[in-house]
Design an enzyme around this catalytic site. Sequence first.
Site, PDB file in Angstrom:
ATOM      1  N   HIS A  53       0.811  -1.216   0.000  1.00  0.00           N
ATOM      2  CA  HIS A  53       0.000   0.000   0.000  1.00  0.00           C
ATOM      3  C   HIS A  53       0.844   1.267   0.000  1.00  0.00           C
ATOM      4  O   HIS A  53       0.345   2.354   0.301  1.00  0.00           O
ATOM      5  CB  HIS A  53      -0.948  -0.002   1.210  1.00  0.00           C
ATOM      6  CG  HIS A  53      -2.281   0.606   0.924  1.00  0.00           C
ATOM      7  ND1 HIS A  53      -2.597   1.900   1.240  1.00  0.00           N
ATOM      8  CD2 HIS A  53      -3.376   0.098   0.330  1.00  0.00           C
ATOM      9  CE1 HIS A  53      -3.836   2.163   0.883  1.00  0.00           C
ATOM     10  NE2 HIS A  53      -4.335   1.091   0.321  1.00  0.00           N
TER      11      HIS A  53
ATOM     12  N   ASP B  29      -7.388   4.059   9.183  1.00  0.00           N
ATOM     13  CA  ASP B  29      -8.740   4.037   8.621  1.00  0.00           C
ATOM     14  C   ASP B  29      -8.984   2.772   7.801  1.00  0.00           C
ATOM     15  O   ASP B  29     -10.114   2.292   7.721  1.00  0.00           O
ATOM     16  CB  ASP B  29      -8.965   5.265   7.734  1.00  0.00           C
ATOM     17  CG  ASP B  29      -9.145   6.532   8.550  1.00  0.00           C
ATOM     18  OD1 ASP B  29      -9.509   6.438   9.736  1.00  0.00           O
ATOM     19  OD2 ASP B  29      -8.918   7.628   7.999  1.00  0.00           O
TER      20      ASP B  29
ATOM     21  N   GLU C 195     -12.382  12.896  13.523  1.00  0.00           N
ATOM     22  CA  GLU C 195     -11.776  13.175  12.223  1.00  0.00           C
ATOM     23  C   GLU C 195     -12.592  14.279  11.550  1.00  0.00           C
ATOM     24  O   GLU C 195     -13.439  14.922  12.163  1.00  0.00           O
ATOM     25  CB  GLU C 195     -11.714  11.921  11.338  1.00  0.00           C
ATOM     26  CG  GLU C 195     -10.600  10.968  11.720  1.00  0.00           C
ATOM     27  CD  GLU C 195     -10.238   9.982  10.616  1.00  0.00           C
ATOM     28  OE1 GLU C 195     -10.681  10.175   9.458  1.00  0.00           O
ATOM     29  OE2 GLU C 195      -9.490   9.023  10.904  1.00  0.00           O
TER      30      GLU C 195
END
Length: 526
Positions: A93, A158, A272
């Site tokens: 990633h 997340d 957030e």
Amino acid sequence: MATKFLLTLAICRLIVTVGLTLDPTELLSLEMEGRLSLEPSDVGSASRDFGGMQSSEPLAVLHPASAEDVARLVKAAYESAQGFGVSARGHGHSINGQAMAGNGLVIQMSGSSAGGSRRLGPRVSEELMHVDVWGGELWIDVLRSTLEYGLAPKSWTDYLYLSVGGTISNAGISGQAFNHGPQISNVLELDVVTGKGELMTCSKEHNSKLYHAVLGGLGQFGIITRARIALEKTPTRVKWIRVLYSDFATFTQDQEYLISLHGQKRKFDYVEGFVIVDEGLINNWRSSFFSPRNPVKISSLNADGGVLYCLEITKNYHESNADTIDQEVEALMNKLNYIPASVFTTDLPYVDFLDRVHKAELKLRAKNLWEVPHPWLNLFVPKSRIADFDKGIFKGILGNNTSGPILIYPMNKNKWDEKSSAVTPNEDVFYLVALLRSALNDGNETQSLEYLSNQNRKILRFCKEEGIDVKQYLPHYTTEQEWRNHFGEKWNLFSSRKTEFDPRRILATGQRIFTPSLNPTRGASW
């Protein structure tokens, strides 16, 4: 014997195919239990990452069966006369090729090891409230294992389909960081293979120098093969709330108030937010949150400069206190100054909330919109300059068009261990601003990779010209001076740690921080 035969065959093919400048006996003598692969699918996978903007092909890919396999390979690289780089890869990633190893070897830490694996499966201690996991384990699988005991890690990212070693090598942040700190603040112990091929256990009390170096160390000092993660009792459900703001100062004031409640009982558990510069984004991103029969219109909310701000908060609870959760939420909400008509609330299982981004991934995959270039830019912005950032970037450079969510939320610096390698602005409160854009080849110039990459450069140039001392998260630089500027006062320590734990500079060469050395005594480069 069969494993050694296959390894011999792989190395011979490697030499013939790509001319590996390595004495084959150096690898043949390793007696590894895992699999060294030259398969095009393995090599091709290790040549790409989520960013989709770079490609760098390794010579081979190792699927280790144990920490000892990792140590043997790194030791062979360290002792090799010719030398070769070694990079650990988790779920791939990275954005800018950080886990690649051109003309080196990639150790594929996540996924199957193929063969008699002695990898550590998640081992939970209910009594001591921690879990020991393999460095390549994905966080989603860690969660599944700990839930069996009614426990879960305290701090998250997340997106859960990331490897433990990968996020710990950066920091690991999400909306819980204001209270629990990043993931690196919740690691109790590590097993690490250093750049010398030594397998070492480290913690705050034991081999502490290595421990602090590896946390947030961008893979420069060792490969994490085991991590001991602190746990807490798991809530069962979540009240997930979103409210809108048209005024940036009010929005940030409320966010900063909420994170000031860290450590108190009466607080939200996750804070957030995101910026809305595009009329369609609020109704399309995680669209199940909003009612299609009641779409939100920026134009109807008197947005400042055509921009809206969304505060995203959650309150965890158990069935035992379900009767009082609404009153607790209301008491906290009464302290905020959001647009009254903009409250959106949903109630869902805790696990579904943690895994919320995966649902968006599945939708994008179904539309062939997941495996596209991702020119992401993640910045830590000091609190004192966040208003200037808003004016120059959100209301300036970005215009009214974007191609993905723009996260913004504050964190408390006192939740970060300054002894770690991670770098943050030198203020008590700083913001993450994450421009999570996707580049599309749909004929729209503002969605193209070139346009978005140029826009990222404009943003960084604006910050430099305006004296906004931002720090990149998941940093990407191409010169030593840029890295020196990034680490600032930590550079000398970072560099000396590299000399101690990876003297030939063979680890994580895809980060482009240090030039690998052929010979530790001569200091030549390759």
